[in-house]
Motif scaffolding. Structure first.
Motif, PDB file in Angstrom:
ATOM      1  N   VAL A  87       0.811  -1.218   0.000  1.00 35.99           N
ATOM      2  CA  VAL A  87       0.000   0.000   0.000  1.00 35.99           C
ATOM      3  C   VAL A  87       0.845   1.270   0.000  1.00 35.99           C
ATOM      4  O   VAL A  87       0.449   2.285  -0.566  1.00 35.99           O
ATOM      5  CB  VAL A  87      -0.950  -0.004   1.225  1.00 35.99           C
ATOM      6  N   ASP A  88       2.015   1.229   0.651  1.00 38.38           N
ATOM      7  CA  ASP A  88       2.895   2.399   0.772  1.00 38.38           C
ATOM      8  C   ASP A  88       2.159   3.602   1.370  1.00 38.38           C
ATOM      9  O   ASP A  88       2.151   4.689   0.795  1.00 38.38           O
ATOM     10  CB  ASP A  88       3.475   2.753  -0.600  1.00 38.38           C
ATOM     11  N   PRO A  89       1.527   3.445   2.562  1.00 41.49           N
ATOM     12  CA  PRO A  89       0.808   4.573   3.142  1.00 41.49           C
ATOM     13  C   PRO A  89       1.767   5.631   3.683  1.00 41.49           C
ATOM     14  O   PRO A  89       2.887   5.318   4.099  1.00 41.49           O
ATOM     15  CB  PRO A  89       0.016   3.934   4.282  1.00 41.49           C
ATOM     16  N   GLU A  90       1.302   6.867   3.682  1.00 44.01           N
ATOM     17  CA  GLU A  90       2.108   7.949   4.248  1.00 44.01           C
ATOM     18  C   GLU A  90       2.271   7.771   5.754  1.00 44.01           C
ATOM     19  O   GLU A  90       3.345   8.001   6.311  1.00 44.01           O
ATOM     20  CB  GLU A  90       1.443   9.291   3.945  1.00 44.01           C
ATOM     21  N   VAL A  91       1.194   7.362   6.432  1.00 42.86           N
ATOM     22  CA  VAL A  91       1.202   7.189   7.886  1.00 42.86           C
ATOM     23  C   VAL A  91       0.513   5.884   8.249  1.00 42.86           C
ATOM     24  O   VAL A  91      -0.502   5.524   7.644  1.00 42.86           O
ATOM     25  CB  VAL A  91       0.468   8.359   8.589  1.00 42.86           C
ATOM     26  N   ILE A  92       1.072   5.193   9.215  1.00 47.42           N
ATOM     27  CA  ILE A  92       0.403   4.052   9.834  1.00 47.42           C
ATOM     28  C   ILE A  92       0.039   4.453  11.254  1.00 47.42           C
ATOM     29  O   ILE A  92       0.880   4.989  11.993  1.00 47.42           O
ATOM     30  CB  ILE A  92       1.291   2.798   9.827  1.00 47.42           C
ATOM     31  N   VAL A  93      -1.206   4.209  11.646  1.00 41.88           N
ATOM     32  CA  VAL A  93      -1.679   4.531  12.995  1.00 41.88           C
ATOM     33  C   VAL A  93      -1.996   3.241  13.722  1.00 41.88           C
ATOM     34  O   VAL A  93      -2.729   2.388  13.202  1.00 41.88           O
ATOM     35  CB  VAL A  93      -2.933   5.428  12.943  1.00 41.88           C
ATOM     36  N   LEU A  94      -1.460   3.098  14.916  1.00 42.88           N
ATOM     37  CA  LEU A  94      -1.723   1.921  15.746  1.00 42.88           C
ATOM     38  C   LEU A  94      -2.663   2.292  16.882  1.00 42.88           C
ATOM     39  O   LEU A  94      -2.412   3.241  17.633  1.00 42.88           O
ATOM     40  CB  LEU A  94      -0.418   1.365  16.330  1.00 42.88           C
ATOM     41  N   GLY A  95      -3.761   1.547  17.001  1.00 47.08           N
ATOM     42  CA  GLY A  95      -4.716   1.756  18.076  1.00 47.08           C
ATOM     43  C   GLY A  95      -5.128   0.440  18.690  1.00 47.08           C
ATOM     44  O   GLY A  95      -4.506  -0.600  18.459  1.00 47.08           O
ATOM     45  N   GLY A  96      -6.191   0.464  19.469  1.00 50.62           N
ATOM     46  CA  GLY A  96      -6.645  -0.731  20.169  1.00 50.62           C
ATOM     47  C   GLY A  96      -5.998  -0.831  21.535  1.00 50.62           C
ATOM     48  O   GLY A  96      -4.921  -0.293  21.784  1.00 50.62           O
ATOM     49  N   SER A  97      -6.651  -1.538  22.443  1.00 52.78           N
ATOM     50  CA  SER A  97      -6.231  -1.555  23.843  1.00 52.78           C
ATOM     51  C   SER A  97      -4.825  -2.097  24.058  1.00 52.78           C
ATOM     52  O   SER A  97      -4.088  -1.607  24.928  1.00 52.78           O
ATOM     53  CB  SER A  97      -7.230  -2.361  24.678  1.00 52.78           C
ATOM     54  N   VAL A  98      -4.417  -3.094  23.272  1.00 53.61           N
ATOM     55  CA  VAL A  98      -3.075  -3.669  23.458  1.00 53.61           C
ATOM     56  C   VAL A  98      -2.004  -2.607  23.237  1.00 53.61           C
ATOM     57  O   VAL A  98      -1.024  -2.528  23.977  1.00 53.61           O
ATOM     58  CB  VAL A  98      -2.862  -4.870  22.507  1.00 53.61           C
ATOM     59  N   ILE A  99      -2.213  -1.753  22.237  1.00 50.71           N
ATOM     60  CA  ILE A  99      -1.243  -0.705  21.939  1.00 50.71           C
ATOM     61  C   ILE A  99      -1.416   0.495  22.859  1.00 50.71           C
ATOM     62  O   ILE A  99      -0.439   1.014  23.424  1.00 50.71           O
ATOM     63  CB  ILE A  99      -1.372  -0.257  20.471  1.00 50.71           C
ATOM     64  N   LEU A 100      -2.659   0.939  23.049  1.00 46.17           N
ATOM     65  CA  LEU A 100      -2.898   2.180  23.794  1.00 46.17           C
ATOM     66  C   LEU A 100      -2.511   2.060  25.267  1.00 46.17           C
ATOM     67  O   LEU A 100      -2.140   3.055  25.891  1.00 46.17           O
ATOM     68  CB  LEU A 100      -4.363   2.600  23.659  1.00 46.17           C
ATOM     69  N   TYR A 101      -2.593   0.853  25.823  1.00 47.53           N
ATOM     70  CA  TYR A 101      -2.189   0.654  27.218  1.00 47.53           C
ATOM     71  C   TYR A 101      -0.714   0.261  27.354  1.00 47.53           C
ATOM     72  O   TYR A 101      -0.213   0.123  28.473  1.00 47.53           O
ATOM     73  CB  TYR A 101      -3.060  -0.408  27.877  1.00 47.53           C
ATOM     74  N   ASN A 102      -0.058   0.104  26.221  1.00 43.61           N
ATOM     75  CA  ASN A 102       1.360  -0.310  26.234  1.00 43.61           C
ATOM     76  C   ASN A 102       2.110   0.437  25.138  1.00 43.61           C
ATOM     77  O   ASN A 102       2.673  -0.160  24.227  1.00 43.61           O
ATOM     78  CB  ASN A 102       1.463  -1.832  26.036  1.00 43.61           C
ATOM     79  N   LYS A 103       2.100   1.756  25.237  1.00 46.64           N
ATOM     80  CA  LYS A 103       2.618   2.606  24.166  1.00 46.64           C
ATOM     81  C   LYS A 103       4.117   2.434  23.940  1.00 46.64           C
ATOM     82  O   LYS A 103       4.628   2.794  22.876  1.00 46.64           O
ATOM     83  CB  LYS A 103       2.285   4.071  24.461  1.00 46.64           C
ATOM     84  N   GLU A 104       4.797   1.862  24.912  1.00 45.51           N
ATOM     85  CA  GLU A 104       6.232   1.631  24.743  1.00 45.51           C
ATOM     86  C   GLU A 104       6.517   0.626  23.624  1.00 45.51           C
ATOM     87  O   GLU A 104       7.654   0.544  23.127  1.00 45.51           O
ATOM     88  CB  GLU A 104       6.861   1.146  26.064  1.00 45.51           C
ATOM     89  N   LEU A 105       5.509  -0.127  23.212  1.00 43.61           N
ATOM     90  CA  LEU A 105       5.694  -1.085  22.123  1.00 43.61           C
ATOM     91  C   LEU A 105       5.947  -0.392  20.786  1.00 43.61           C
ATOM     92  O   LEU A 105       6.506  -0.995  19.874  1.00 43.61           O
ATOM     93  CB  LEU A 105       4.466  -1.993  21.991  1.00 43.61           C
ATOM     94  N   LEU A 106       5.522   0.863  20.672  1.00 42.13           N
ATOM     95  CA  LEU A 106       5.670   1.583  19.401  1.00 42.13           C
ATOM     96  C   LEU A 106       7.121   1.607  18.946  1.00 42.13           C
ATOM     97  O   LEU A 106       7.421   1.342  17.768  1.00 42.13           O
ATOM     98  CB  LEU A 106       5.142   3.013  19.536  1.00 42.13           C
ATOM     99  N   GLU A 107       8.034   1.916  19.847  1.00 35.41           N
ATOM    100  CA  GLU A 107       9.456   2.003  19.486  1.00 35.41           C
ATOM    101  C   GLU A 107       9.982   0.654  19.015  1.00 35.41           C
ATOM    102  O   GLU A 107      10.725   0.574  18.023  1.00 35.41           O
ATOM    103  CB  GLU A 107      10.268   2.502  20.678  1.00 35.41           C
ATOM    104  N   VAL A 108       9.587  -0.408  19.713  1.00 38.25           N
ATOM    105  CA  VAL A 108      10.046  -1.760  19.360  1.00 38.25           C
ATOM    106  C   VAL A 108       9.515  -2.152  17.983  1.00 38.25           C
ATOM    107  O   VAL A 108      10.263  -2.648  17.129  1.00 38.25           O
ATOM    108  CB  VAL A 108       9.581  -2.781  20.418  1.00 38.25           C
ATOM    109  N   ILE A 109       8.226  -1.924  17.765  1.00 38.84           N
ATOM    110  CA  ILE A 109       7.597  -2.297  16.499  1.00 38.84           C
ATOM    111  C   ILE A 109       8.194  -1.499  15.342  1.00 38.84           C
ATOM    112  O   ILE A 109       8.505  -2.052  14.278  1.00 38.84           O
ATOM    113  CB  ILE A 109       6.072  -2.090  16.581  1.00 38.84           C
ATOM    114  N   THR A 110       8.362  -0.195  15.553  1.00 37.98           N
ATOM    115  CA  THR A 110       8.909   0.656  14.487  1.00 37.98           C
ATOM    116  C   THR A 110      10.304   0.196  14.089  1.00 37.98           C
ATOM    117  O   THR A 110      10.636   0.121  12.890  1.00 37.98           O
ATOM    118  CB  THR A 110       8.947   2.126  14.952  1.00 37.98           C
ATOM    119  N   LYS A 111      11.128  -0.111  15.061  1.00 42.45           N
ATOM    120  CA  LYS A 111      12.490  -0.584  14.779  1.00 42.45           C
ATOM    121  C   LYS A 111      12.464  -1.862  13.951  1.00 42.45           C
ATOM    122  O   LYS A 111      13.217  -2.013  12.972  1.00 42.45           O
ATOM    123  CB  LYS A 111      13.248  -0.819  16.083  1.00 42.45           C
TER     124      LYS A 111
END
Length: 305
Positions: free
Chosen positions: A248-272
């Motif tokens: 798809v090559d989207p400009e932005v990916i947005v992560l939501g849902g309780s697993v992510i929103l209550y554990n926002k530190e996962l963003l850095e790990v996933i992005t890497k």
């Protein structure tokens, strides 16, 4: 109350947003910017059927909101759906509601134009219009919660696909695991990364039942076995996201849902991990959803133009 009475005789226009969930059904009166003016919530007693539950919302609309200048009703519902016709097909969280025409029912009962779309799609639309991806031309929204869902938004419009299944990433194959979740394909994204499946994997690992919040408590307390498990979840999510980027090559990916929103530190790990798998690493822009619990209500409102 005075302000609300004045608004009812003004030229302001309003939209009604509805979020159908397996546990609750919520409805909101929205202004033209999709800000919430009023909202209500009822328990969804699913086994009593759609008419029993939706009539409570419809009665409130007809008794309390019809004196406003209402443009229409937008409904977000669990899928799968026939979006073109506004029909719930066979939603796992709405057993007994099979082939129910939500659009037709609301229009007949309220005489208001009604549009229906997938709950993940409308949440993604809200994030694209007024949330963390506001201003982006193309957005892929991913919710990681009881299930794993997705939405593709281009130029602030939901891409539904020919059969209403665009963005349905729950069945995206990301590994060779033999587990099949709720009849989905083996090795699928939802079966590996959703909240209940994080609990399932941790229960198997530890030999005793452990729910998802407890899993993340152990993760934050540096339990080595659980850290390895969550690292694997992040790896699987990154595989799914990198595949989405490749297609798809989207400009932005947005992560939501309780697993992510209550554990926002996962963003850095996933992005890497995602950057390790894609060609254009500099173009990876992954953000946390901003709107929260009201994304479905406000996003449903954007279905009415």
């Amino acid at each position: 109350m005075k302000e609300m009475k004045n608004s009812s005789i003004s030229n302001d226009k309003y939209i009604i947003g509805i979020d159908i969930g397996g546990t609750n059904i919520r409805a909101a009166l929205l202004d033209e910017e999709r800000n919430i003016i009023e909202k209500i919530k009822i328990e969804n007693r699913v086994k009593k059927g759609p008419e029993y539950n939706l009539d409570k919302i419809i009665n409130h609309i007809n008794s309390n909101w019809k004196d406003r200048n209402i443009k229409g009703i937008g409904v977000g519902s669990p899928g799968p759906l026939d979006i073109k016709n506004g029909i719930i097909l066979k939603a796992p969280n709405l057993q007994g509601w099979d082939n129910f025409n939500v659009k037709k029912y609301f229009e007949e009962k309220t005489s208001l134009k009604t549009e229906v779309n997938n709950d993940a799609n409308v949440a993604g639309l809200a994030e694209a219009m007024i949330g963390s991806a506001k201003g982006a031309e193309s957005v892929f929204y991913i919710t990681v919660s009881t299930g794993v869902g997705g939405a593709l938004i281009i130029d602030n419009k939901i891409i539904n696909g020919a059969n209403s299944f665009a963005g349905e990433i729950c069945n995206l194959i990301i590994n060779e695991d033999k587990y099949s979740h709720s009849g989905l394909v083996q090795g699928g994204l939802e079966g590996q990364c959703s909240g209940p499946n994080i609990s399932r994997q941790a229960t198997d690992l530890l030999g005793k039942h452990i729910d998802t919040p407890e899993v993340f408590e152990l993760y934050k307390n540096n339990d080595n076995s659980i850290k390895s498990l969550i690292n694997g979840v992040c790896e699987n999510l990154s595989i799914g996201i990198s595949n989405i980027i490749s297609v798809v090559d989207p400009e932005v990916i947005v992560l939501g849902g309780s697993v992510i929103l209550y554990n926002k530190e996962l963003l850095e790990v996933i992005t890497k991990k995602v950057k390790e798998k894609v060609i254009n690493k500099d173009a990876v822009d992954i953000r946390i959803a901003e709107i929260g619990d009201d994304a479905g209500l406000r996003g449903a409102g954007f279905l009415i133009i």
